[in-house]
Design a protein around this motif. Structure first.
Motif, PDB file in Angstrom:
ATOM      1  N   ARG A  80       0.830  -1.211   0.000  1.00  0.00           N
ATOM      2  CA  ARG A  80       0.000   0.000   0.000  1.00  0.00           C
ATOM      3  C   ARG A  80       0.865   1.263   0.000  1.00  0.00           C
ATOM      4  NH1 ARG A  80      -5.446   1.834   2.802  1.00  0.00           N
ATOM      5  NH2 ARG A  80      -5.039   4.080   2.911  1.00  0.00           N
ATOM      6  N   THR A  81       1.879   1.285   0.855  1.00  0.00           N
ATOM      7  CA  THR A  81       2.776   2.438   0.904  1.00  0.00           C
ATOM      8  C   THR A  81       3.513   2.601  -0.418  1.00  0.00           C
ATOM      9  OG1 THR A  81       3.085   2.137   3.288  1.00  0.00           O
ATOM     10  CG2 THR A  81       4.728   3.473   2.121  1.00  0.00           C
ATOM     11  N   ALA A  82       3.934   1.479  -0.991  1.00  0.00           N
ATOM     12  CA  ALA A  82       4.646   1.539  -2.269  1.00  0.00           C
ATOM     13  C   ALA A  82       3.758   2.112  -3.368  1.00  0.00           C
ATOM     14  CB  ALA A  82       5.128   0.140  -2.652  1.00  0.00           C
ATOM     15  N   LEU A  83       2.524   1.648  -3.434  1.00  0.00           N
ATOM     16  CA  LEU A  83       1.605   2.180  -4.449  1.00  0.00           C
ATOM     17  C   LEU A  83       1.377   3.672  -4.252  1.00  0.00           C
ATOM     18  CD1 LEU A  83      -1.371  -0.329  -5.038  1.00  0.00           C
ATOM     19  CD2 LEU A  83       0.454   0.318  -6.626  1.00  0.00           C
ATOM     20  N   ARG A  84       1.227   4.080  -3.018  1.00  0.00           N
ATOM     21  CA  ARG A  84       0.995   5.496  -2.728  1.00  0.00           C
ATOM     22  C   ARG A  84       2.190   6.351  -3.157  1.00  0.00           C
ATOM     23  NH1 ARG A  84      -2.327   8.239   0.701  1.00  0.00           N
ATOM     24  NH2 ARG A  84      -1.595  10.275   1.398  1.00  0.00           N
ATOM     25  N   ASP A  85       3.371   5.934  -2.755  1.00  0.00           N
ATOM     26  CA  ASP A  85       4.567   6.712  -3.091  1.00  0.00           C
ATOM     27  C   ASP A  85       4.793   6.740  -4.596  1.00  0.00           C
ATOM     28  OD1 ASP A  85       4.851   7.061  -0.379  1.00  0.00           O
ATOM     29  OD2 ASP A  85       6.471   5.597  -0.158  1.00  0.00           O
ATOM     30  N   TRP A  86       4.550   5.601  -5.241  1.00  0.00           N
ATOM     31  CA  TRP A  86       4.705   5.533  -6.692  1.00  0.00           C
ATOM     32  C   TRP A  86       3.710   6.439  -7.396  1.00  0.00           C
ATOM     33  CZ3 TRP A  86       0.957   2.958  -9.922  1.00  0.00           C
ATOM     34  CH2 TRP A  86       1.310   2.937 -11.285  1.00  0.00           C
ATOM     35  N   ALA A  87       2.476   6.463  -6.909  1.00  0.00           N
ATOM     36  CA  ALA A  87       1.443   7.302  -7.525  1.00  0.00           C
ATOM     37  C   ALA A  87       1.849   8.774  -7.508  1.00  0.00           C
ATOM     38  CB  ALA A  87       0.104   7.110  -6.809  1.00  0.00           C
ATOM     39  N   TYR A  88       2.418   9.222  -6.398  1.00  0.00           N
ATOM     40  CA  TYR A  88       2.847  10.611  -6.319  1.00  0.00           C
ATOM     41  C   TYR A  88       4.020  10.897  -7.250  1.00  0.00           C
ATOM     42  CZ  TYR A  88      -0.232  12.175  -2.597  1.00  0.00           C
ATOM     43  OH  TYR A  88      -1.339  12.556  -1.897  1.00  0.00           O
ATOM     44  N   SER A  89       4.939   9.949  -7.359  1.00  0.00           N
ATOM     45  CA  SER A  89       6.067  10.144  -8.266  1.00  0.00           C
ATOM     46  C   SER A  89       5.598  10.172  -9.715  1.00  0.00           C
ATOM     47  CB  SER A  89       7.090   9.021  -8.066  1.00  0.00           C
ATOM     48  OG  SER A  89       8.181   9.175  -8.957  1.00  0.00           O
ATOM     49  N   TYR A  90       4.700   9.275 -10.038  1.00  0.00           N
ATOM     50  CA  TYR A  90       4.146   9.203 -11.400  1.00  0.00           C
ATOM     51  C   TYR A  90       3.418  10.499 -11.736  1.00  0.00           C
ATOM     52  CZ  TYR A  90       2.292   6.447 -15.375  1.00  0.00           C
ATOM     53  OH  TYR A  90       1.997   5.951 -16.619  1.00  0.00           O
ATOM     54  N   ARG A  91       2.584  10.957 -10.809  1.00  0.00           N
ATOM     55  CA  ARG A  91       1.845  12.195 -11.042  1.00  0.00           C
ATOM     56  C   ARG A  91       2.788  13.377 -11.223  1.00  0.00           C
ATOM     57  NH1 ARG A  91      -1.194  16.104  -7.065  1.00  0.00           N
ATOM     58  NH2 ARG A  91      -2.674  17.114  -8.470  1.00  0.00           N
ATOM     59  N   ALA A  92       3.856  13.417 -10.428  1.00  0.00           N
ATOM     60  CA  ALA A  92       4.804  14.518 -10.538  1.00  0.00           C
ATOM     61  C   ALA A  92       5.445  14.552 -11.920  1.00  0.00           C
ATOM     62  CB  ALA A  92       5.877  14.392  -9.461  1.00  0.00           C
ATOM     63  N   ALA A  93       5.798  13.376 -12.444  1.00  0.00           N
ATOM     64  CA  ALA A  93       6.397  13.323 -13.782  1.00  0.00           C
ATOM     65  C   ALA A  93       5.415  13.821 -14.835  1.00  0.00           C
ATOM     66  CB  ALA A  93       6.836  11.898 -14.097  1.00  0.00           C
ATOM     67  N   LEU A  94       4.158  13.434 -14.705  1.00  0.00           N
ATOM     68  CA  LEU A  94       3.160  13.863 -15.679  1.00  0.00           C
ATOM     69  C   LEU A  94       2.846  15.350 -15.548  1.00  0.00           C
ATOM     70  CD1 LEU A  94       0.631  10.863 -15.658  1.00  0.00           C
ATOM     71  CD2 LEU A  94       2.687  11.208 -17.039  1.00  0.00           C
ATOM     72  N   ARG A  95       2.861  15.857 -14.342  1.00  0.00           N
ATOM     73  CA  ARG A  95       2.607  17.291 -14.150  1.00  0.00           C
ATOM     74  C   ARG A  95       3.733  18.128 -14.731  1.00  0.00           C
ATOM     75  NH1 ARG A  95       0.438  18.692  -8.155  1.00  0.00           N
ATOM     76  NH2 ARG A  95       0.175  20.704  -9.147  1.00  0.00           N
ATOM     77  N   ASP A  96       4.947  17.596 -14.724  1.00  0.00           N
ATOM     78  CA  ASP A  96       6.080  18.318 -15.307  1.00  0.00           C
ATOM     79  C   ASP A  96       6.025  18.318 -16.834  1.00  0.00           C
ATOM     80  OD1 ASP A  96       7.120  18.911 -12.840  1.00  0.00           O
ATOM     81  OD2 ASP A  96       8.589  17.288 -12.836  1.00  0.00           O
TER      82      ASP A  96
END
Length: 213
Positions: A80-96
């Motif tokens: 669960r923690t891994a999915l959460r942290d990954w989701a934020y990293s993924y979103r950050a890349a897409l927002r950039d």
């Protein structure tokens, strides 16, 4: 004195220039002629690295996928923690790099970084005890959610003109004209709310799956 040599034309240099152009002006701005001009080379020289514009766009998209952190699936964090942290990293890349999202939304295809991303998520879920079919669904679900959050801003979709929201027509949108100025805060909160709801639901399913096993 000898003239300084121009930087060698490399695949990485082409991809970066193309990504910068797409970031600044959108997908429609990318063409062989424009990119060659940005790099200070002739158009035909690009074909030594990329045969078509679509091939180049795939490489640009994959360079964005490569920016997503995957370490959380390898360092012992619970699923669960891994999915959460990954989701934020993924979103950050897409927002950039929001302009390349439509290309990324097509799916990983043959792109190496995108396939490594999919492999990491699936492998981590199976390793945590999720059945393979569930692991596949989780990867798809997370991708839908994260990709959708990057396709546009909810708050930014409202205009700042109060007259656009006549209470006679929209009795519950009296404050809608204020949303745009709080765009980042509202969108961040929406992402957090949605991600928490998804993970809570998955946690319940996980317990059911584990009891069934």
């Amino acid at each position: 004195m000898a003239r300084p040599r121009k930087p060698l034309l490399s695949t990485d240099r082409i991809v970066k220039a193309a990504r910068d152009l797409v970031d600044a002006e959108g997908l429609q701005a990318l063409s062989t002629r424009r990119l060659a001009a940005e790099l200070g080379v002739s158009g035909p020289s690009l074909y030594n690295h990329f045969r078509t514009k679509d091939e180049l766009l795939e490489a640009v998209a994959d360079s964005v996928s490569a920016q997503v952190d995957l370490s959380m699936f390898e360092d012992g964090r619970d699923w669960r923690t891994a999915l959460r942290d990954w989701a934020y990293s993924y979103r950050a890349a897409l927002r950039d790099h929001p302009n390349i999202v439509p290309v990324l939304a097509r799916g990983p295809g043959r792109r190496p970084a995108a396939l490594r991303l999919a492999d990491a998520v699936y492998g981590a879920m199976v390793g945590a005890g999720w059945p393979p079919a569930h692991a596949t669904s989780i990867g798809a679900l997370m991708r839908y959610f994260i990709m959708g959050s990057a396709l546009g801003s909810f708050a930014g979709g409202f205009v700042e003109d109060p007259s656009a929201y006549d209470p006679a027509d929209y009795p519950h949108l009296g404050q809608a004209h204020l949303l745009a100025e709080q765009q980042e805060k509202i969108d961040d909160r929406a992402f957090e709310t949605g991600l928490t709801a998804l993970l809570d639901g998955l946690s319940q399913q996980y317990e059911q799956v584990r009891r069934g096993a």
